[in-house]
Design a protein around this motif. Structure first.
Motif, PDB file in Angstrom:
ATOM      1  N   PRO A  69      -4.368   0.664 -13.347  1.00 31.96           N
ATOM      2  CA  PRO A  69      -4.258   1.678 -14.396  1.00 31.96           C
ATOM      3  C   PRO A  69      -3.069   2.600 -14.181  1.00 31.96           C
ATOM      4  N   ALA A  70      -2.461   3.021 -15.269  1.00 29.45           N
ATOM      5  CA  ALA A  70      -1.372   3.987 -15.172  1.00 29.45           C
ATOM      6  C   ALA A  70      -1.838   5.268 -14.492  1.00 29.45           C
ATOM      7  N   ARG A  71      -3.089   5.663 -14.728  1.00 30.11           N
ATOM      8  CA  ARG A  71      -3.607   6.922 -14.183  1.00 30.11           C
ATOM      9  C   ARG A  71      -3.788   6.875 -12.668  1.00 30.11           C
TER      10      ARG A  71
ATOM     11  N   LEU B   3       8.555   4.892   4.175  1.00 31.02           N
ATOM     12  CA  LEU B   3       7.954   3.585   3.896  1.00 31.02           C
ATOM     13  C   LEU B   3       7.374   3.629   2.484  1.00 31.02           C
ATOM     14  N   PRO B   4       8.187   3.378   1.473  1.00 31.19           N
ATOM     15  CA  PRO B   4       7.694   3.475   0.095  1.00 31.19           C
ATOM     16  C   PRO B   4       6.750   2.344  -0.262  1.00 31.19           C
ATOM     17  N   GLY B   5       5.914   2.591  -1.277  1.00 28.44           N
ATOM     18  CA  GLY B   5       4.981   1.575  -1.754  1.00 28.44           C
ATOM     19  C   GLY B   5       5.599   0.721  -2.840  1.00 28.44           C
ATOM     20  N   ARG B   6       4.749  -0.088  -3.463  1.00 32.51           N
ATOM     21  CA  ARG B   6       5.199  -0.964  -4.543  1.00 32.51           C
ATOM     22  C   ARG B   6       5.382  -0.158  -5.823  1.00 32.51           C
ATOM     23  N   ALA B   7       6.414  -0.481  -6.586  1.00 34.58           N
ATOM     24  CA  ALA B   7       6.668   0.183  -7.862  1.00 34.58           C
ATOM     25  C   ALA B   7       5.846  -0.489  -8.952  1.00 34.58           C
ATOM     26  N   PHE B   8       4.921   0.278  -9.576  1.00 31.72           N
ATOM     27  CA  PHE B   8       4.121  -0.233 -10.675  1.00 31.72           C
ATOM     28  C   PHE B   8       4.654   0.273 -12.007  1.00 31.72           C
ATOM     29  N   ASN B   9       4.254  -0.377 -13.061  1.00 30.33           N
ATOM     30  CA  ASN B   9       4.738  -0.055 -14.395  1.00 30.33           C
ATOM     31  C   ASN B   9       4.085   1.225 -14.921  1.00 30.33           C
ATOM     32  N   ASP B  10       4.890   2.101 -15.522  1.00 31.05           N
ATOM     33  CA  ASP B  10       4.414   3.259 -16.281  1.00 31.05           C
ATOM     34  C   ASP B  10       3.439   4.139 -15.503  1.00 31.05           C
ATOM     35  N   PRO B  11       3.791   4.622 -14.305  1.00 30.37           N
ATOM     36  CA  PRO B  11       2.867   5.464 -13.535  1.00 30.37           C
ATOM     37  C   PRO B  11       2.758   6.860 -14.142  1.00 30.37           C
TER      38      PRO B  11
END
Length: 323
Positions: free
Chosen positions: A196-198, A209-217
């Motif tokens: 979910p975006a939320r 140590l960045p995380g994975r980039a998800f769509n429309d956060p």
């Protein structure tokens, strides 16, 4: 049902609780069948994320996590599970058979089942609040009971891991199929699957140590301080399907133990999806063992709890076959 075996509603309740298990992009790639007093777990290959998880390792990890979750749920409801893993070589998607027997639920069983309901994938930065080392050791030791090694990533390895995470991110930025799949499975609103975006935050490139980039956060993480998470590595001596399934069980156990101890957690697998980067992690950080998944653990400075991520309807993943 035969005497001494739980009723259908008990099994259904346990499978419903197990639905809270984590999975790659919240794809929930599993299905359950109840047949002849046995509970069967199958991989749902229609939910294999081919660009994100080309070797199906994350799919098997996800199914291992739900397998452990259902065992925890059954224990809390008064039933032990004898598990036969990979019972049918001719049907590779048939991952496990559970045969149940009555047992007395312990306080620990109830605590772990409660942790299933509280656990969230917390992608926010973790605060620089000291986490008792005994907590991390206890969670790691609980995870190792289920077939995999769990060890902290040494601070000395953070720089190399940061480089590999960024290399994975750059690779995926240029991978059209990966980006299409990511758009399909993240930034979700009003659905029962996907990320979910939320529940997603924007990636901060300044993080060590960045995380994975998800769509429309849309989840706001106002903490300006660097992320202070402890990173844990789950690895196995072998890399076959059984090892990956057991690593998923260890992952579930680690997450539930950490949650029970009041820690926030988040899974990270992005560089492990690329064979050449995974090999670098294997030989530089795991002494030749096979890295299966990484976990961030720590304390969050945010007061507001995260909302639940959605789950598929129980009738879509669970069926009783005629005896």
């Amino acid at each position: 049902m035969t005497s001494g075996y739980p009723g259908f509603e008990t099994i259904r309740a346990a499978v419903g609780l197990a639905q809270r298990a984590p999975s790659v992009h919240n794809s929930q790639p599993w299905r359950w069948q109840l047949s002849n007093d046995e509970l069967h777990l199958y991989a749902d290959m229609s939910r294999h994320l081919t660009a994100t998880d080309p070797q199906q390792r994350a799919l098997l990890l996800s199914c291992g996590a739900v397998l452990h979750h259902v065992q925890v749920a059954l224990c809390a409801l008064g039933w032990s599970s004898a598990v036969e893993r990979l019972p049918n070589p001719q049907v590779p998607e048939h991952l496990a058979v559970l045969r149940l027997a009555p047992r007395r639920s312990s306080e620990a069983d109830i605590d772990m089942a409660a942790a299933m309901m509280r656990r969230r994938s917390d992608r926010r930065r973790f605060a620089s609040v000291e986490v008792p080392e005994v907590y991390l050791k206890a969670a790691a030791q609980y995870g190792t009971r289920f077939g995999a090694a769990v060890r902290p990533v040494s601070p000395a390895d953070h720089s190399a891991l940061r480089t590999l995470i960024r290399r994975a991110a750059r690779h995926h930025e240029d991978d059209v199929l990966y980006q299409i799949e990511l758009a399909e499975w993240s930034g979700r609103r009003g659905t029962r699957e996907g990320v979910p975006a939320r529940n997603s935050t924007a990636i901060r490139t300044a993080d060590e140590l960045p995380g994975r980039a998800f769509n429309d956060p849309v989840l706001i993480d106002p903490d300006p301080a660097p992320d202070a998470a402890t990173w844990l590595m789950i690895s196995t001596p072998n890399d076959d399907r059984l090892a990956q399934l057991r690593a998923g069980e260890s992952l579930s156990a680690l997450l539930l133990a950490a949650t029970d101890l009041g820690l926030a957690t988040c899974i990270q697998t992005e560089p492990l999806g690329l064979p050449e980067l995974r090999d670098e992690i294997r030989f530089s950080m795991c002494e030749g063992a096979y890295p299966q998944v990484m976990v961030r653990a720590g304390r969050t400075a945010q007061v507001a709890p995260l909302p639940e991520t959605p789950r598929r309807k129980l009738d879509d993943i669970f069926a009783e076959l005629p005896g």
